[in-house]
Design a protein around this motif. Structure first.
Motif, mmCIF file in Angstrom:
data_model
loop_
_atom_site.group_PDB
_atom_site.id
_atom_site.type_symbol
_atom_site.label_atom_id
_atom_site.label_comp_id
_atom_site.label_asym_id
_atom_site.label_seq_id
_atom_site.Cartn_x
_atom_site.Cartn_y
_atom_site.Cartn_z
ATOM 1 N N GLY A 15 12.968 -11.271 -2.461
ATOM 2 C CA GLY A 15 12.376 -11.931 -1.312
ATOM 3 C C GLY A 15 11.967 -11.517 0.041
ATOM 4 O O GLY A 15 11.540 -12.088 0.666
ATOM 5 N N GLN A 16 12.307 -10.104 0.066
ATOM 6 C CA GLN A 16 11.962 -9.566 1.444
ATOM 7 C C GLN A 16 10.755 -8.785 1.111
ATOM 8 O O GLN A 16 10.096 -8.775 0.126
ATOM 9 N N SER A 17 9.658 -8.958 2.395
ATOM 10 C CA SER A 17 8.412 -8.456 2.504
ATOM 11 C C SER A 17 8.436 -7.262 3.596
ATOM 12 O O SER A 17 9.412 -7.160 4.517
ATOM 13 N N ALA A 18 7.536 -6.300 3.266
ATOM 14 C CA ALA A 18 7.317 -5.116 4.083
ATOM 15 C C ALA A 18 5.962 -4.652 4.230
ATOM 16 O O ALA A 18 5.197 -5.143 3.108
ATOM 17 N N THR A 19 5.519 -4.192 5.317
ATOM 18 C CA THR A 19 4.226 -3.592 5.464
ATOM 19 C C THR A 19 4.345 -2.349 5.473
ATOM 20 O O THR A 19 5.087 -1.506 6.173
ATOM 21 N N LEU A 20 3.046 -1.764 5.278
ATOM 22 C CA LEU A 20 2.967 -0.360 5.170
ATOM 23 C C LEU A 20 1.511 0.170 5.537
ATOM 24 O O LEU A 20 0.564 -0.444 4.647
ATOM 25 N N ASP A 21 1.271 0.973 6.484
ATOM 26 C CA ASP A 21 -0.118 1.576 6.945
ATOM 27 C C ASP A 21 -0.374 2.702 6.019
ATOM 28 O O ASP A 21 0.337 3.622 6.171
ATOM 29 N N VAL A 22 -1.230 2.456 4.966
ATOM 30 C CA VAL A 22 -1.527 3.808 4.202
ATOM 31 C C VAL A 22 -2.654 4.667 4.669
ATOM 32 O O VAL A 22 -2.804 5.761 4.144
ATOM 33 N N SER A 23 -3.320 4.239 6.023
ATOM 34 C CA SER A 23 -4.305 5.131 6.377
ATOM 35 C C SER A 23 -4.115 6.623 6.524
ATOM 36 O O SER A 23 -4.614 7.527 6.339
ATOM 37 N N PRO A 24 -2.520 6.804 7.233
ATOM 38 C CA PRO A 24 -2.073 8.311 7.376
ATOM 39 C C PRO A 24 -2.105 9.021 6.141
ATOM 40 O O PRO A 24 -2.104 10.487 6.182
ATOM 41 N N THR A 30 1.018 -5.250 2.169
ATOM 42 C CA THR A 30 2.348 -6.141 2.340
ATOM 43 C C THR A 30 2.522 -6.245 1.116
ATOM 44 O O THR A 30 2.378 -6.592 -0.029
ATOM 45 N N LEU A 31 3.885 -5.581 1.012
ATOM 46 C CA LEU A 31 4.708 -5.734 -0.383
ATOM 47 C C LEU A 31 5.748 -6.919 -0.064
ATOM 48 O O LEU A 31 6.545 -6.965 0.784
ATOM 49 N N VAL A 32 5.926 -7.568 -1.226
ATOM 50 C CA VAL A 32 7.050 -8.551 -1.468
ATOM 51 C C VAL A 32 7.921 -8.370 -2.574
ATOM 52 O O VAL A 32 7.288 -8.323 -3.811
#
Length: 668
Positions: free
Chosen positions: A105-114, A146-148
């Motif tokens: 149920g948890q969501s998390a964001t991750l910027d992959v541009s680096p 966005t990962l869920v």
């Protein structure tokens, strides 16, 4: 023939151009071709027949002139522009995208541009895919994923970066989805408790809290008024001590390893004890005493005893409620006494002797994992009764008849039973009248499944016993942790074998090993004994030496620091002429039931020099040397209450109805 179009090539690229189609000779003459560039550093040219070859050298622009010549030397020329560009390069991965952990149920964001670069500086377009969308889903906005978390498990997420020309670079990383940690939960309500000033009580609070994830819980507790009641915690067990009259809320908090908690509040009322008869001026309600107060008493009649005597006793503390129970043997069976309010004990239940057996003045009781194990001597086919003590919680009418949940019938009668609560083995001793008597020695029983006892083996040392059969009158069996390093960790039984002390290693029930058989001067009857808490000394009573002329009861103090060679370190002589019977040790105090002089409290801080520090005479009307009066006691209740039995007797015009006394050390 048309105009040669401008050309665009990349650095290092070779391109060919058929130039014959751009020239024509009206006379039909064969033409020859040449070409030149105005910037050979940008593009090089070469002609073979009618084919022009261009090679990009460096980025820039150049003019290329192509000349066609006929056989007579007449010429025509065309020029065109060549643009040389740097070639498009693929994006490149940078480093490694670290693994991620989510909960369901948890969501998390991750910027992959680096984690991606384009050597040409092109703008990149990102896409992503999950190897297990049932575990984790992924969406992309720009360069942000966005990962869920969906369900517990693991999945690989692949991220692809593409430049405008469609060249790509990819990175994969692992995502673990875990079930989220849930907080402990309170179960039911912990009942209010009432104490008297100076009284202590234990309460196992673990049944009142559960953790949905099965995590181990850590308990803490605090009193809202420490001046009224104090509280300490050991594991899931609280110890409450009444300090002064009043009420307080004790808050119990259970925490899981992540720090999530659940809490209970317990209302504790502390009252002034009005029924306790303190020992003042050597008397408590008419009973001679020293430093021992009378809390309450139940007579033989109040225990339901109509024929015979009260004999042995043991104790049980209900781990769910903290209520202490006295299990009192008598000729007709066993009485179960609730000490929820020790000033007002309640005869709550009774268990008759086994059907087909007969009444007996000898009954013995021990406890293992909330079950009582009961034997009787000279009782016919009695066996060992097994009682589920948790059923005492369900009694609504007192007294209620109880039934044994099992009867172990590999023995008929037995004088006593010892239980090693650490290993789950019982040891019936002095067996007779049928079944496997084991010579009257140790009849070993596996009770690890409490309601299904199983025979485990026999031991008898023929060097001991009046009939040289190894008869054991009583025993104490422990996992040995004393000073004899050669035997630490072994299960050792100390037998009081009529004529001697028997020490045996019973770790292997099929092959028990005798370690020692030791006697002492002027043996009357080696009756019973108990170890000190360091397992260095064994204190043994001799039941018959008073009848054989000893003026006072004698306790043999054995030094058992060498289990293979025990020695008599001292003899403690009591302060009266009464016969000594059962004794038990708690801490530095030995509690002796000495028949007609009652309970004697002996300080053994100096192990080889015991001294009496208190007493309570349960039969003050009698001073004879006789086997009547206090048979046994139980000093192990956390509340400090001590149970003391008295057989009762009738002698001429003097009578006593005995029963069970509940006392405590003065000031406790």
């Amino acid at each position: 023939m048309g105009t040669i179009p401008d050309q665009t090539i990349a650095t290092g690229q070779t391109a060919t151009l058929e130039i014959v189609s751009y020239f024509n000779d009206p006379d039909g003459g064969a033409l020859t071709y040449t070409a030149a560039t105005n910037a050979a550093a940008v593009v090089s040219v070469a002609v073979t027949g009618g084919t022009l070859t261009l090679v990009g050298v460096t980025a820039g622009t150049a003019s290329v002139t192509v000349k066609a010549t006929d056989p007579a030397g007449l010429t025509a020329a065309q020029g065109f522009r060549v643009t040389v560009e740097t070639p498009n390069r693929s994006p490149e991965a940078v480093g490694t995208i670290p693994a991620r952990t989510l909960t369901v149920g948890q969501s998390a964001t991750l910027d992959v541009s680096p984690f991606v670069t384009d050597p040409d500086g092109d703008a990149l377009t990102y896409t992503a895919a999950s190897s297990a969308a049932a575990v984790v889903t992924v969406t992309v906005s720009g360069s942000v994923l966005t990962l869920v978390g969906v369900t517990a498990g693991t999945a690989s997420v692949t991220v692809t970066a593409a430049d405008p020309a469609g060249l790509t670079a990819a990175q994969g990383f692992q995502v673990t989805v875990e079930t989220p940690n849930r907080a402990p939960e309170a179960v039911g309500t912990i009942p209010a408790r009432t104490l008297t000033v100076g009284q202590s009580a234990t309460l196992d609070v673990s049944p009142f809290v559960t953790d949905p994830d099965g995590d181990a819980l850590t308990y803490t507790a605090a009193s809202s008024a420490a001046a009224v009641v104090t509280v300490t915690v050991s594991g899931g067990t609280l110890t409450l001590v009444g300090v002064a009259t009043g009420t307080a809320i004790v808050t119990v908090t259970a925490a899981d390893p992540a720090g999530l908690t659940a809490a209970h509040g317990i209302l504790v009322t502390v009252e002034t004890s009005s029924k306790v008869k303190p020992c003042i001026g050597g008397s408590a309600a008419g009973y001679p005493c020293s430093r021992v107060d009378l809390v309450s008493r139940l007579s033989r009649e109040e225990l339901g005893v109509t024929v015979g005597i009260v004999n042995d006793m043991w104790g049980w503390t209900d781990p769910a409620t903290g209520t202490e129970w006295a299990l009192v043997g008598h000729s007709g069976g066993t009485a179960f006494v609730s000490l929820e309010d020790p000033e007002n004990p309640v005869y709550a239940g009774f268990l008759p002797f086994t059907q087909g057996a007969r009444p007996s003045i000898w009954r013995d009781i021990k406890v293992y994992r909330d079950h009582a194990y009961i034997v009787a001597d000279d009782a016919g086919a009695h066996g060992m009764q097994v009682v589920d003590l948790t059923r005492l919680r369900d009694i609504s009418t007192t007294p209620s008849r109880l039934e044994a949940v099992a009867v172990y019938n590999r023995i008929h009668s037995a004088h006593n039973v010892a239980v090693n609560e650490e290993t789950g083995f019982a040891y019936a001793v002095g067996a007779s009248g049928g079944g496997e008597t084991c010579g009257g020695g140790l009849h070993m029983i596996d009770i690890r499944n409490p309601t299904s006892p199983v025979f485990a083996g026999c031991f008898a040392d023929p060097r001991t016993g009046r009939a040289s059969t190894g008869y054991t009158h009583d025993a104490a069996c422990v996992v040995y942790r004393g000073p004899d390093t050669g035997h630490r960790g072994s299960e050792i039984c100390f037998g009081s074998n009529e004529t001697a002390l028997s020490i045996v290693d019973v770790s292997n029930k099929q092959r028990p090993r005798a370690l020692a058989a030791a006697s002492y001067p002027q043996v009357g009857y080696t009756h019973q004994g108990w170890l000190d808490e360091a397992q260095e000394y064994f204190y043994m009573n001799d039941e018959f030496d008073e009848l054989n002329g000893k003026p006072r009861p004698r306790t043999i103090v054995w030094d058992v620091s060498d289990l293979d060679d025990p020695i008599v370190a001292a003899e403690y002589m009591g302060t009266t002429g009464a016969i000594d019977h059962n004794l038990y040790i708690a801490g530095n105090l030995m509690y002796q039931s000495n028949y007609l002089s009652g309970l004697r409290v002996v300080d053994i801080s100096n192990r080889e020099n015991p001294r009496e520090v208190g007493y309570f005479d349960v039969e003050p009307a009698f001073a004879e040397i006789a086997m009547d009066g206090s048979w046994s006691n139980y000093p192990f209740f956390a509340s400090g209450i001590i149970g003391v039995t008295s057989t009762g007797r009738a002698l001429g015009y003097k009578t006593s109805n005995g029963g069970v006394f509940f006392v405590r050390l003065s000031g406790n």
